[in-house]
Design a protein around this motif. Structure first.
Motif, PDB file in Angstrom:
ATOM      1  N   ASN A 133      -6.140 -15.455 -26.913  1.00 46.79           N
ATOM      2  CA  ASN A 133      -5.207 -16.051 -26.331  1.00 46.79           C
ATOM      3  C   ASN A 133      -5.712 -17.034 -25.316  1.00 46.79           C
ATOM      4  O   ASN A 133      -4.910 -18.119 -25.414  1.00 46.79           O
ATOM      5  CB  ASN A 133      -4.179 -15.124 -25.627  1.00 46.79           C
ATOM      6  CG  ASN A 133      -2.846 -15.568 -25.205  1.00 46.79           C
ATOM      7  OD1 ASN A 133      -2.188 -15.977 -26.033  1.00 46.79           O
ATOM      8  ND2 ASN A 133      -2.587 -15.724 -23.917  1.00 46.79           N
ATOM      9  N   ALA A 134      -6.832 -17.213 -25.023  1.00 50.03           N
ATOM     10  CA  ALA A 134      -7.610 -18.349 -24.224  1.00 50.03           C
ATOM     11  C   ALA A 134      -6.773 -18.625 -23.085  1.00 50.03           C
ATOM     12  O   ALA A 134      -6.723 -20.152 -22.818  1.00 50.03           O
ATOM     13  CB  ALA A 134      -7.917 -19.209 -25.201  1.00 50.03           C
ATOM     14  N   VAL A 151     -18.683 -12.694 -28.349  1.00 51.35           N
ATOM     15  CA  VAL A 151     -17.550 -12.355 -29.240  1.00 51.35           C
ATOM     16  C   VAL A 151     -18.138 -12.311 -30.705  1.00 51.35           C
ATOM     17  O   VAL A 151     -18.585 -13.226 -31.045  1.00 51.35           O
ATOM     18  CB  VAL A 151     -16.696 -13.866 -29.076  1.00 51.35           C
ATOM     19  CG1 VAL A 151     -15.312 -13.513 -29.772  1.00 51.35           C
ATOM     20  CG2 VAL A 151     -16.327 -14.121 -27.427  1.00 51.35           C
ATOM     21  N   GLY A 152     -17.412 -11.167 -31.162  1.00 51.92           N
ATOM     22  CA  GLY A 152     -17.787 -10.888 -32.640  1.00 51.92           C
ATOM     23  C   GLY A 152     -16.828 -11.456 -33.373  1.00 51.92           C
ATOM     24  O   GLY A 152     -15.797 -10.784 -33.664  1.00 51.92           O
ATOM     25  N   PHE A 167     -16.641 -19.900 -26.427  1.00 50.22           N
ATOM     26  CA  PHE A 167     -15.538 -19.513 -27.561  1.00 50.22           C
ATOM     27  C   PHE A 167     -14.492 -20.554 -26.953  1.00 50.22           C
ATOM     28  O   PHE A 167     -13.547 -20.718 -27.615  1.00 50.22           O
ATOM     29  CB  PHE A 167     -15.657 -18.052 -27.433  1.00 50.22           C
ATOM     30  CG  PHE A 167     -14.261 -17.534 -28.354  1.00 50.22           C
ATOM     31  CD1 PHE A 167     -14.660 -17.398 -29.657  1.00 50.22           C
ATOM     32  CD2 PHE A 167     -13.078 -17.160 -27.558  1.00 50.22           C
ATOM     33  CE1 PHE A 167     -13.535 -16.812 -30.502  1.00 50.22           C
ATOM     34  CE2 PHE A 167     -12.070 -16.661 -28.511  1.00 50.22           C
ATOM     35  CZ  PHE A 167     -12.338 -16.476 -29.630  1.00 50.22           C
ATOM     36  N   TRP A 168     -14.229 -20.340 -25.742  1.00 45.23           N
ATOM     37  CA  TRP A 168     -13.044 -21.139 -25.161  1.00 45.23           C
ATOM     38  C   TRP A 168     -13.253 -22.541 -25.166  1.00 45.23           C
ATOM     39  O   TRP A 168     -14.129 -22.917 -24.439  1.00 45.23           O
ATOM     40  CB  TRP A 168     -12.615 -20.499 -23.631  1.00 45.23           C
ATOM     41  CG  TRP A 168     -12.069 -19.131 -23.572  1.00 45.23           C
ATOM     42  CD1 TRP A 168     -11.237 -18.441 -24.559  1.00 45.23           C
ATOM     43  CD2 TRP A 168     -12.613 -18.143 -22.458  1.00 45.23           C
ATOM     44  NE1 TRP A 168     -10.947 -17.195 -23.879  1.00 45.23           N
ATOM     45  CE2 TRP A 168     -11.779 -16.969 -22.905  1.00 45.23           C
ATOM     46  CE3 TRP A 168     -13.416 -18.120 -21.477  1.00 45.23           C
ATOM     47  CZ2 TRP A 168     -11.969 -15.894 -22.457  1.00 45.23           C
ATOM     48  CZ3 TRP A 168     -13.379 -16.896 -20.666  1.00 45.23           C
ATOM     49  CH2 TRP A 168     -12.823 -15.963 -21.157  1.00 45.23           C
ATOM     50  N   LEU A 169     -12.290 -23.265 -25.721  1.00 47.09           N
ATOM     51  CA  LEU A 169     -12.441 -24.653 -25.616  1.00 47.09           C
ATOM     52  C   LEU A 169     -11.452 -25.463 -24.814  1.00 47.09           C
ATOM     53  O   LEU A 169     -11.444 -26.404 -24.488  1.00 47.09           O
ATOM     54  CB  LEU A 169     -12.173 -25.057 -27.266  1.00 47.09           C
ATOM     55  CG  LEU A 169     -13.070 -24.766 -28.282  1.00 47.09           C
ATOM     56  CD1 LEU A 169     -12.666 -25.083 -29.715  1.00 47.09           C
ATOM     57  CD2 LEU A 169     -14.366 -25.011 -28.148  1.00 47.09           C
ATOM     58  N   GLY A 170     -10.153 -24.734 -24.671  1.00 42.65           N
ATOM     59  CA  GLY A 170      -9.182 -25.450 -23.681  1.00 42.65           C
ATOM     60  C   GLY A 170      -8.308 -24.316 -23.451  1.00 42.65           C
ATOM     61  O   GLY A 170      -8.330 -23.124 -24.156  1.00 42.65           O
ATOM     62  N   LEU A 176     -12.380 -20.238 -33.079  1.00 42.75           N
ATOM     63  CA  LEU A 176     -12.194 -19.545 -34.166  1.00 42.75           C
ATOM     64  C   LEU A 176     -11.580 -20.602 -35.455  1.00 42.75           C
ATOM     65  O   LEU A 176     -10.830 -21.264 -35.051  1.00 42.75           O
ATOM     66  CB  LEU A 176     -11.100 -18.596 -34.169  1.00 42.75           C
ATOM     67  CG  LEU A 176     -11.281 -17.064 -33.493  1.00 42.75           C
ATOM     68  CD1 LEU A 176     -10.159 -16.421 -33.456  1.00 42.75           C
ATOM     69  CD2 LEU A 176     -12.373 -16.512 -34.147  1.00 42.75           C
ATOM     70  N   GLU A 177     -12.313 -20.535 -36.476  1.00 39.08           N
ATOM     71  CA  GLU A 177     -11.749 -21.330 -37.582  1.00 39.08           C
ATOM     72  C   GLU A 177     -10.541 -20.573 -38.200  1.00 39.08           C
ATOM     73  O   GLU A 177     -10.380 -19.260 -37.928  1.00 39.08           O
ATOM     74  CB  GLU A 177     -13.002 -21.404 -38.635  1.00 39.08           C
ATOM     75  CG  GLU A 177     -13.933 -21.912 -38.471  1.00 39.08           C
ATOM     76  CD  GLU A 177     -14.015 -23.313 -38.147  1.00 39.08           C
ATOM     77  OE1 GLU A 177     -13.031 -24.140 -38.799  1.00 39.08           O
ATOM     78  OE2 GLU A 177     -14.595 -24.134 -37.255  1.00 39.08           O
ATOM     79  N   PRO A 178      -9.667 -21.290 -38.826  1.00 41.55           N
ATOM     80  CA  PRO A 178      -8.530 -20.671 -39.164  1.00 41.55           C
ATOM     81  C   PRO A 178      -8.399 -19.319 -40.183  1.00 41.55           C
ATOM     82  O   PRO A 178      -7.713 -18.260 -40.103  1.00 41.55           O
ATOM     83  CB  PRO A 178      -7.703 -21.622 -40.255  1.00 41.55           C
ATOM     84  CG  PRO A 178      -8.381 -23.178 -39.804  1.00 41.55           C
ATOM     85  CD  PRO A 178      -9.763 -22.546 -39.443  1.00 41.55           C
ATOM     86  N   ASP A 179      -9.737 -19.165 -40.856  1.00 40.82           N
ATOM     87  CA  ASP A 179      -9.845 -17.865 -41.360  1.00 40.82           C
ATOM     88  C   ASP A 179     -10.713 -16.832 -40.777  1.00 40.82           C
ATOM     89  O   ASP A 179     -10.976 -15.822 -41.382  1.00 40.82           O
ATOM     90  CB  ASP A 179     -10.592 -18.219 -42.981  1.00 40.82           C
ATOM     91  CG  ASP A 179     -11.873 -18.768 -42.725  1.00 40.82           C
ATOM     92  OD1 ASP A 179     -12.296 -19.149 -41.537  1.00 40.82           O
ATOM     93  OD2 ASP A 179     -12.678 -18.502 -43.575  1.00 40.82           O
ATOM     94  N   GLU A 180     -10.825 -17.096 -39.571  1.00 41.51           N
ATOM     95  CA  GLU A 180     -11.941 -16.198 -38.830  1.00 41.51           C
ATOM     96  C   GLU A 180     -10.886 -15.231 -37.863  1.00 41.51           C
ATOM     97  O   GLU A 180      -9.894 -15.692 -37.563  1.00 41.51           O
ATOM     98  CB  GLU A 180     -12.722 -16.800 -37.873  1.00 41.51           C
ATOM     99  CG  GLU A 180     -14.069 -17.397 -38.763  1.00 41.51           C
ATOM    100  CD  GLU A 180     -14.853 -18.236 -37.861  1.00 41.51           C
ATOM    101  OE1 GLU A 180     -16.094 -17.952 -38.144  1.00 41.51           O
ATOM    102  OE2 GLU A 180     -14.469 -18.847 -36.946  1.00 41.51           O
TER     103      GLU A 180
END
Lengths: 299, 157
Positions: A133-134, A151-152, A167-170, A176-180
């Protein structure tokens, strides 16, 4: 629909959103990979649902596909092996709180988990969901950072491990890529140490943190991380350096270092100035508790 | 597109079949499909606890659980606690006048029941924590806490 249900539907808020979605309950992690690849960008993984369903209801997110992994036993549970604590994606917060290794070796994480929402929330919400949810205010975030969380991440394309800080960008944004999706989070055991999480809220009950600080004390210095003070949860590098030195710094020095590390905002909960002023207090309390626990461990 | 899914949920010990669109909450399924209106609809964001039920023996907010996610699980609503008559907690609430407008009462009963089940001799702090996710907007907390303490005592005697 039985007769007379129309009025009841209005009263009872039947659905979480005006837009419907297709519901999936996959039986294996591979099936989750496949669904995300197939519905790239329009699917969302539901673990506990305590954030996602609120977001769907407020139309902040409108996934066409919801992939429910709450009952996916392959990604459920807490294990401790080779010095790393592994928490699966479907593991609910109450399970983490109750785990004997968490109680013994990851005190700050346990305290943070107990701060998340109410017991009702802790009985559904997951640690991995909290990570994905970041939120800059997530209580579990600072504790994860001081324990070097990884993060796995997995998808049909393979698996990768990402450091939590990367992992947290903002706010609400992850690497995460859309398929991950995230299969698990791991934390590093810190040997002899003490840790603590201190949360300042408007009330002692259910509320987001105005300031949240995790501290970890061990030989070689102190680690600190904070929530609600920057666009992402982050380590307090300047304060760590200052507190890890030989001389104990004055309050003004700490305040100056805090100012270098964080950039709080003013919102309906508190002003930036108040947050900044309370950060020093929370750091002192977290650091003192962590230090005391470390001493008790050494005694 | 309003696809309907059929779910099998054990509600108060009885296996029920509910057919609802995928976005339906467990709260709506309980109230509309099962006719169990003791579980209250209120904040819809997991803040107030009026919609609390036991799911696999743990209190959860049914506004934040999809009916679909409850498929295969065991749900106990306020109607199902300790059988058909008033439970120990409900009796204590009546005895101490711990219900004012009454809207939060079912959720309070469910949370208190779960507390006493896992912690037969709760401290005041335990009680505070157990109902920290249940709002009483009449603010009648003191009498509710007293009722829960009395219920725990009655149960352990």
């Amino acid at each position: 629909m039985p007769d007379g249900s129309t009025e009841q539907r209005v009263l009872a808020g039947p659905a979480v959103g005006a837009a419907e979605f297709t519901y999936h309950r996959p039986g294996s992690p591979q099936e989750v990979d496949d669904l995300l690849a197939q519905h790239r960008g329009v699917a969302r993984v539901l673990a506990g649902g305590t954030d996602l369903l609120v977001q769907i209801r407020s139309a902040a997110r409108r996934p066409a596909h919801v992939i429910d992994i709450a009952d996916l036993s392959a990604v459920r549970g807490v294990s401790f092996d080779g010095g790393r604590l592994r928490v699966g994606a479907a593991t609910q917060l109450w399970e983490i709180e109750a785990h004997p290794v968490v109680r013994k070796r990851f005190a700050a994480l346990r305290e943070a988990v107990r701060c998340v929402g109410s017991l009702q929330i802790q009985n559904r919400a997951t640690l991995v969901g909290n990570v994905c949810n970041a939120s800059p205010a997530a209580d579990t975030g600072p504790a994860l950072l001081v324990y070097d969380a990884q993060v796995g991440v997995r998808s049909v394309r393979g698996n990768r491990e990402v450091g939590l800080a990367e992992f947290w960008l903002g706010p609400g944004q992850t690497a995460l890529e859309p398929d991950e999706w995230v299969e698990h989070v791991t934390l590093q055991d810190q040997g002899r140490h003490g840790s603590a999480y201190v949360k300042l809220g408007r009330t002692r009950g259910v509320d987001l943190a105005l300031v949240g600080v995790a501290a970890l004390a061990r030989r070689g210095g102190v680690r600190l991380a904070c929530a609600s003070l920057a666009p992402t949860i982050r380590r307090l590098a300047a304060v760590e350096d200052l507190l890890s030195g030989d001389e104990s710094p004055g309050e003004e020095q700490v305040a100056e270092a805090v100012g270098a590390d964080v950039s709080p905002i003013s919102d309906l909960r508190a002003s930036a100035r108040y947050r900044l002023a309370m950060t020093g207090v929370c750091i002192r309390r977290a650091n003192e508790t962590a230090g005391r626990r470390w001493e008790e461990r050494n005694a | 597109m309003r696809a309907t899914l059929v779910h099998r949920i054990t509600v108060n010990g009885v296996l029920r079949e509910v057919s609802v669109p995928p976005s339906t909450t467990l709260l709506a399924a309980l109230r509309e499909q099962c006719g169990l209106t003791g579980t209250k609809f209120n904040c819809e964001q997991g803040e107030c606890g009026a919609c609390t039920v036991l799911m696999d023996e743990l209190p959860v907010n049914t506004c934040l659980v999809l009916a679909a996610s409850a498929d295969g699980h065991d749900v106990v609503t306020v109607e199902g606690i300790d059988g058909p008559g008033p439970s120990v907690v409900q009796q204590a609430i009546m005895a101490t006048d711990a219900s004012q407008c009454g809207y939060c009462t079912p959720g309070m009963v469910v949370s208190a029941t779960a507390l006493i089940a896992r912690c037969p001799k709760p401290t005041r702090e335990d009680v505070d924590e157990a109902i920290s996710g249940n709002y009483c907007r009449c603010t009648g907390y003191e009498s509710i806490i007293t009722a829960i303490e009395q219920a725990a005592q009655a149960r352990s005697e």
